[in-house]
Design an enzyme around this catalytic site. Structure first.
Site, PDB file in Angstrom:
ATOM      1  N   SER A 155       0.816  -1.216   0.000  1.00  0.00           N
ATOM      2  CA  SER A 155       0.000   0.000   0.000  1.00  0.00           C
ATOM      3  C   SER A 155       0.846   1.262   0.000  1.00  0.00           C
ATOM      4  CB  SER A 155      -0.936   0.000   1.211  1.00  0.00           C
ATOM      5  OG  SER A 155      -0.194  -0.109   2.407  1.00  0.00           O
ATOM      6  N   ASP A 306       4.945  -5.791  13.025  1.00  0.00           N
ATOM      7  CA  ASP A 306       4.245  -6.314  11.847  1.00  0.00           C
ATOM      8  C   ASP A 306       4.941  -7.576  11.320  1.00  0.00           C
ATOM      9  OD1 ASP A 306       2.325  -6.410   9.856  1.00  0.00           O
ATOM     10  OD2 ASP A 306       3.424  -5.099   8.498  1.00  0.00           O
TER      11      ASP A 306
END
Length: 617
Positions: A155, A306
């Protein structure tokens, strides 16, 4: 050409803070930038709101027909699709909400967790032009060769494989065009909507504006690729280990929107067939990852937030490589110790103290009425605590706890949301490798060794709570801690014993010295010393550890022998031993064999006079 500044080194174990990013989120500056730009703001606002209005109309229509509950999974799936269609900001918000059980119901949490951080790539000409404008050299001048297409597109940017003119194989991450402008506009609108919702709807408990600011700050840091480079180097410095690796950063070819780092040839942990074909032990790699995560969360407080399958690679030499350090976070010492204390209270089934832990960890306001929350927590953990640690499933416990946090006035701190995301991701990867894998069974040895070896006052207090119950010493807990700690690869038995001896005869160990005499000379019904018997079992347990060298303790014993605290304890132990020996001698001389037999669990005859003799002695 000037290179990017390098981060200052941090001493091992020192408190870690993130370096200041070059790109910073400033809500006041955004408000000034977009104030009066009604055409731009209203146009984007229409794009953002329209699909949600359609979803809301569908929900109300289903509610009117009485099928809302039945169609709720479809509503959740549509929400995920809308966020994906709206672009990078919406995807990142959805991923952040997937770890916020105080804001989102459990069903929607599960669906949002499926959000993929993937978008179609943008064209090479744009990417290569951005590289040239950032670095100041053409792509041909920087790289001997660069891939014709990106190998991954997320993204925020996309990644190319390339070779430097010096021969090194590198990964080149290039940011999406005008990403900062698009995300800044979105964050201005979303923050304005959050402020309006907080003023309008009294039922909203959480600080929506604060949550938006926290999220935006991290997102801006993630858009600063120099910050990611600093994070990677700090990570490798703190968690350097023969089994852990992080890529080298090429600072001369790294700027805010371009990151050049070492290419890692590895296998995603979810590619089971390739891991097996390479002769690697997937379960061992996950155990390495879990233990590394625990060090990040509970030791240094600087953690990778993450760790999804694409960011963890099995290297062909057996090491576990971490990549993509855009999303990092920190946990303060009182938060780290608070989490360990909460684990102790959970093991002790002390739900009153556990509820107070949530206040101390800032999940609940200090004036919150804990009366209804305590039984709710007990209901969540009662079934789990019926099992051994090795049988606990982290996700099932988290799912149940999410329901409690949604029903009561919990406010989930950002660091906790990131921790849950990190551990759930690891457990998900682990279960794909081994359906019987339990993160908590791998984690508990590390927690045990921290409790036994960390000199912090907070953990000394937690250890005291764990080992003592209403004044009674729980030998089985100590034995279990030692057994579990021995399974931690970081457990230094010899060093731990030296620290334990130093602690016992320090000012902070006074509480233990005061009880040590009673603990060692506690008796069972047959007159033998339970404490000494337990001590013998502990010695046998220690002796089975190959790193235990009793002779190496002699210098420590010699050192503490001169301390007044040790001399006082020695006199107390000798006095108690003499009292016990004298009482046993008098008992043997004055009582007949029949009178020595225990009656109702006590030694001596039932007669009060004769029973009083050993006591008086």
């Amino acid at each position: 050409m000037a290179t990017q500044p390098r981060p200052a080194s941090a001493a091992a174990g020192a408190e870690v803070t993130l370096s200041q990013p070059a790109l910073r989120y400033d809500p006041e500056q955004l408000a000034e930038q977009y104030r009066g730009r009604w055409d731009l703001v209203l146009g984007r606002l229409f794009q953002l709101i329209t699909p949600f209005l359609g979803l809301l109309a569908w929900v109300f229509w289903d509610r009117w027909r009485g099928v809302e509950l039945k169609n709720r999974p479809k509503h959740a799936a549509r929400l995920r699709e809308i966020l994906t269609e709206l672009g990078p900001t919406a995807i990142k918000i959805g991923q952040a909400l997937s770890t916020r059980p105080d804001l989102v119901s459990p069903l929607f949490l599960e669906e949002l967790a499926k959000l993929q951080d993937e978008l179609p790539p943008f064209d090479n000409a744009t990417a290569f032009a951005l590289i040239q404008s950032e670095i100041g050299q053409s792509v041909e001048q920087i790289f001997r060769e660069i891939g014709p297409e990106p190998v991954a597109a997320a993204s925020l940017g996309q990644v190319y494989q390339a070779y430097l003119h010096t021969g090194e194989k590198v990964a080149v991450k290039v940011q999406r065009p005008d990403l900062i402008g698009r995300i800044s506009l979105d964050m201005y609108i979303i923050r304005s909507l959050a402020a309006w919702a907080k003023r309008t709807f009294r039922r909203i408990r959480s600080d929506l504006v604060g949550i938006v600011d926290e999220f935006a700050g991290r997102l801006y840091e993630e858009m600063d690729y120099t910050q990611e480079g600093h994070n990677a180097e700090r990570f490798l410095e703190l968690y350097r280990h023969p089994s852990i690796y992080a890529p080298k950063i090429y600072w001369q070819y790294t700027r805010t929107k371009v990151l050049t780092m070492e290419w890692i040839d590895g296998i995603k942990l979810t590619q089971l067939d390739k891991i097996a074909a390479a002769g690697l032990d997937g379960r061992h790699l996950i155990e390495i990852g879990v233990n590394c995560s625990l060090k990040q969360l509970l030791e240094h407080g600087f953690f990778h937030a993450d760790p999804h399958p694409g960011n963890l690679l099995a290297m062909h030499d057996g090491r576990l490589a971490y990549i993509d350090f855009g999303m990092m976070s920190t946990i303060q010492p009182h938060q780290r110790y608070g989490l360990i204390k909460a684990i102790v209270h959970l093991v002790n089934r002390d739900f009153v103290a556990l509820a107070q832990d949530y206040v101390d960890l800032e999940f609940l306001d200090p004036d919150t009425d804990l009366t209804p929350i305590i039984p709710a927590l007990e209901a969540v953990f009662a079934e789990a605590l019926g099992s051994s640690v090795a049988e606990l499933n982290f996700k099932s416990i988290t799912d149940k706890l999410s329901g409690v946090m949604y029903d009561f006035p919990f406010r989930v701190p950002a660091y906790y949301a990131l921790i849950i995301r990190s551990l759930l991701t690891l457990e998900g990867i682990a279960i794909s490798l081994d359906p019987n894998f339990k993160v908590l069974s791998v984690a508990y040895p590390y927690v045990a060794q921290r409790l036994l070896t960390d000199p912090a006052p907070e953990l000394r207090a937690a250890l005291r709570e764990l080992l003592f119950n209403q004044g009674q010493f729980r030998w089985n807990r100590l034995e279990n801690l030692l057994r579990n700690a021995a399974n931690s690869e970081d457990f230094d038995l010899q060093g731990s014993l030296e620290k334990a001896v130093d602690f016992i005869f320090s000012e902070r160990g006074a509480f233990l010295r005061e009880r040590l005499v009673d603990v060692l000379f506690s008796s069972s019904g047959n007159g033998t010393s339970d404490g000494l018997a337990h001590l013998q079992r502990l010695w046998e347990l220690l002796s089975r550890n190959p790193t235990f060298q009793p002779l190496q303790l002699l210098p420590i014993v010699a050192k503490i022998a001169t301390k007044p605290e040790a001399q006082q304890l020695g006199r107390q132990l000798a006095s108690r031993w003499l009292q016990r020996s004298a009482a046993r001698l008098i008992r043997d001389l004055l009582l007949s064999e029949d009178e020595k037999k225990p009656v109702n669990g006590h030694n001596g005859s039932p007669g009060p006079m004769k029973a009083a003799k050993p006591a008086a002695a």
